[in-house]
Design a protein around this motif. Structure first.
Motif, short mmCIF file in Angstrom:
data_model
loop_
_atom_site.label_atom_id
_atom_site.label_comp_id
_atom_site.label_asym_id
_atom_site.label_seq_id
_atom_site.Cartn_x
_atom_site.Cartn_y
_atom_site.Cartn_z
N LYS A 227 31.59 30.48 26.31
CA LYS A 227 30.76 31.31 25.78
C LYS A 227 31.17 32.69 25.66
N THR A 228 31.57 33.23 26.72
CA THR A 228 32.09 34.71 26.88
C THR A 228 33.03 34.84 26.02
N LEU A 229 34.25 33.83 26.06
CA LEU A 229 35.38 34.00 25.03
C LEU A 229 34.97 34.11 23.53
N ASN A 230 33.99 33.43 23.19
CA ASN A 230 33.61 33.25 21.89
C ASN A 230 32.63 34.52 21.50
N SER A 231 32.31 35.36 22.47
CA SER A 231 31.33 36.25 22.05
C SER A 231 31.99 37.47 21.56
N SER A 232 31.39 37.84 20.29
CA SER A 232 31.97 39.06 19.80
C SER A 232 31.60 40.59 20.57
N ALA A 233 30.57 40.34 21.51
CA ALA A 233 30.19 41.51 22.41
C ALA A 233 31.21 41.62 23.70
N TYR A 234 31.80 40.55 23.90
CA TYR A 234 32.69 40.31 25.18
C TYR A 234 34.28 40.08 24.96
N GLY A 235 34.29 38.80 24.70
CA GLY A 235 35.42 38.25 24.56
C GLY A 235 36.65 38.35 25.49
N LEU A 236 37.99 37.92 25.28
CA LEU A 236 39.03 38.10 26.27
C LEU A 236 39.17 39.31 27.03
N PRO A 237 39.23 40.57 26.13
CA PRO A 237 39.21 41.61 27.22
C PRO A 237 38.28 42.03 28.24
N LYS A 238 37.17 41.43 28.43
CA LYS A 238 36.01 41.59 29.27
C LYS A 238 36.30 40.67 30.53
N ILE A 239 37.26 39.74 30.22
CA ILE A 239 37.57 38.64 31.60
C ILE A 239 38.75 38.84 32.08
N GLY A 240 38.81 38.92 33.27
CA GLY A 240 40.01 39.19 34.10
C GLY A 240 40.13 38.26 35.23
N TYR A 241 41.51 37.84 35.63
CA TYR A 241 41.94 36.94 36.72
C TYR A 241 42.32 37.78 37.64
N LEU A 242 41.58 37.59 38.73
CA LEU A 242 42.12 38.56 40.13
C LEU A 242 42.96 37.52 40.91
N LYS A 243 44.35 37.93 40.97
CA LYS A 243 45.26 37.27 41.66
C LYS A 243 45.69 37.85 42.91
N ASN A 244 45.17 37.58 43.85
CA ASN A 244 45.18 38.31 45.14
C ASN A 244 44.57 37.12 46.40
N HIS A 245 45.18 37.13 47.41
CA HIS A 245 45.19 36.34 48.38
C HIS A 245 43.68 36.54 49.15
N ASP A 246 43.47 37.82 49.21
CA ASP A 246 41.95 38.27 49.68
C ASP A 246 41.00 37.98 48.68
N PHE A 247 41.24 37.19 47.58
CA PHE A 247 40.17 36.72 46.73
C PHE A 247 40.49 35.14 46.33
N LEU A 248 40.93 34.52 47.54
CA LEU A 248 41.23 33.04 47.37
C LEU A 248 40.17 32.44 48.31
N VAL A 249 39.31 31.66 47.71
CA VAL A 249 38.54 30.82 48.36
C VAL A 249 38.83 29.43 48.83
N LEU A 250 38.57 28.98 50.00
CA LEU A 250 39.05 27.55 50.49
C LEU A 250 37.74 26.87 50.42
N THR A 251 37.71 25.53 50.06
CA THR A 251 36.74 24.63 49.98
C THR A 251 37.52 23.19 50.72
N GLN A 252 36.42 22.29 50.91
CA GLN A 252 36.63 21.12 51.36
C GLN A 252 37.12 20.13 50.51
N PRO A 253 38.02 19.21 50.53
CA PRO A 253 38.34 17.94 49.53
C PRO A 253 37.30 16.87 49.86
N CYS A 254 37.15 15.88 49.06
CA CYS A 254 36.54 14.71 49.12
C CYS A 254 37.16 13.79 50.27
N PHE A 255 36.32 13.29 51.17
CA PHE A 255 36.81 12.35 52.46
C PHE A 255 36.77 11.23 52.17
N SER A 256 36.52 10.75 50.93
CA SER A 256 36.56 9.09 50.80
C SER A 256 36.92 9.11 49.37
#
Length: 344
Positions: A227-256
């Protein structure tokens, strides 16, 4: 011969998209910064249901955040848990709310409940089974201040042990993260993960939140990105990808296997609602790439194509998959790169 050529064409189509994404990964720069005195305020939103076993670990990681306590709050939204969760021995600014259900998507309702009761300008969502790094907010604050963005996407990986099912999920997650980063690198983002996803409250409200996707149980992250990408008020310029190990979240996999299948069903339920042409093209390319291997094996067994042709197809796909995993792994799991070719 005709079967071999058709399947080879399928692999070439698959390879075109996979190599584009792999190329895009390198186009997203690693975020280096000199930390300044923090300014941005955050409301951390955690929807949960029957997560009493894992929530303490998340809360411990949140309590260790290297960020001023008066600049963030933690909002836990309970969606009818019955496992006896109680919040004890925490001095953080934590709110525990009951989910206000109003749609077919309890998670989206939980996020909206949290936002209505939040007091800060940025919303950042994560999951109850996650662990966040201590400079999570500090890195995000620096990125926001150096880039004029209203939405930030970050990486997620699994805490996998030496188990086949968990290792399989780790490799799958690596490919999804590679597609996510690569799509940002070629300016065609179509994926993100709600376990590490931030946006301004103003953006959420101005786009009417999840109003047009509440009928689908999952997709709180992807549909808001779309929805943000398709918005004329926002679009791609207002979205960023933060590539940094201090912004890497770890989660648990499924166990079964059963839990893994249920998770994949939830993911598949939102596929039909994708509107992004590039995402549909990638999905089709991945489908025909995998189909080529299955059909190649069957055609070889029935004698409709030479086994050597199947070996060539299979080898090409392994190489293509390895390229994407290798490029992703250099950022997310650099110590496991040497195992990717064998695992693929």
């Amino acid at each position: 011969m005709i079967f071999s050529l058709i399947l080879l064409f399928f692999i070439f189509v698959y390879g075109f998209f996979i190599l584009r994404l792999a190329f895009g990964i390198n186009k997203v720069p690693y975020f280096f910064t000199k930390y300044k005195s923090p300014e941005t305020t955050f409301s951390i939103v955690v929807p949960f249901r029957n997560e009493a076993k894992v929530l303490p670990e998340l809360l411990d990681s949140l309590s260790g955040l290297n960020y001023p306590k008066d600049l963030f709050e933690i909002i836990l939204v309970d969606d009818e848990s019955d496992d006896g969760f109680e919040l004890i021995n925490h001095d953080q600014n934590i709110k525990v709310l009951k989910n206000i259900r109003k749609s077919n998507s309890p998670k989206k309702d939980a996020i909206e409940t949290a936002i209505l009761n939040s007091k800060f300008s940025w919303i950042i969502t994560t999951d109850a089974d996650c662990i966040v790094p201590e400079n999570w907010l500090k890195t995000l604050d620096a990125f926001i201040r150096e880039n004029n963005v209203e939405m930030v996407v970050g990486a997620v990986s699994y805490r996998a042990e030496n188990d086949f099912l968990q290792h399989f999920q780790l490799l799958e997650m690596m490919s999804l993260q590679g597609a996510t980063i690569g799509s940002f690198g070629i300016n065609h983002p179509f994926m993100c993960n709600g376990a590490n996803f931030a946006y301004t409250k103003n953006l959420f409200k101005s786009l009417n939140g999840f109003d047009d996707s509440n009928q689908i149980a999952s997709g709180d992250d992807v549909f808001l990105l779309q929805k943000t990408l398709n918005s004329s008020a926002y679009g791609l310029p207002k979205i960023g990808y933060l590539k940094n190990h201090d912004f890497l979240v770890l989660t648990q996999p499924c166990f079964s296997l059963q839990a893994l299948i249920q998770q994949r069903i939830r993911w598949a339920s939102k596929a039909s609602a994708y509107k992004n042409f590039f995402s549909k093209s990638v999905a089709l390319a991945v489908f025909i790439g995998n189909l080529a291997i299955v059909l190649g094996l069957l055609f070889s067994l029935f004698g409709w194509m030479p086994f050597w042709d199947f070996y060539i197809l299979f080898s090409l796909k392994i190489v293509l998959d390895f390229v994407l995993l290798y490029q992703t792994g250099k950022f997310i799991q650099p110590h496991q790169i040497r195992f990717y070719l064998l695992s693929t």
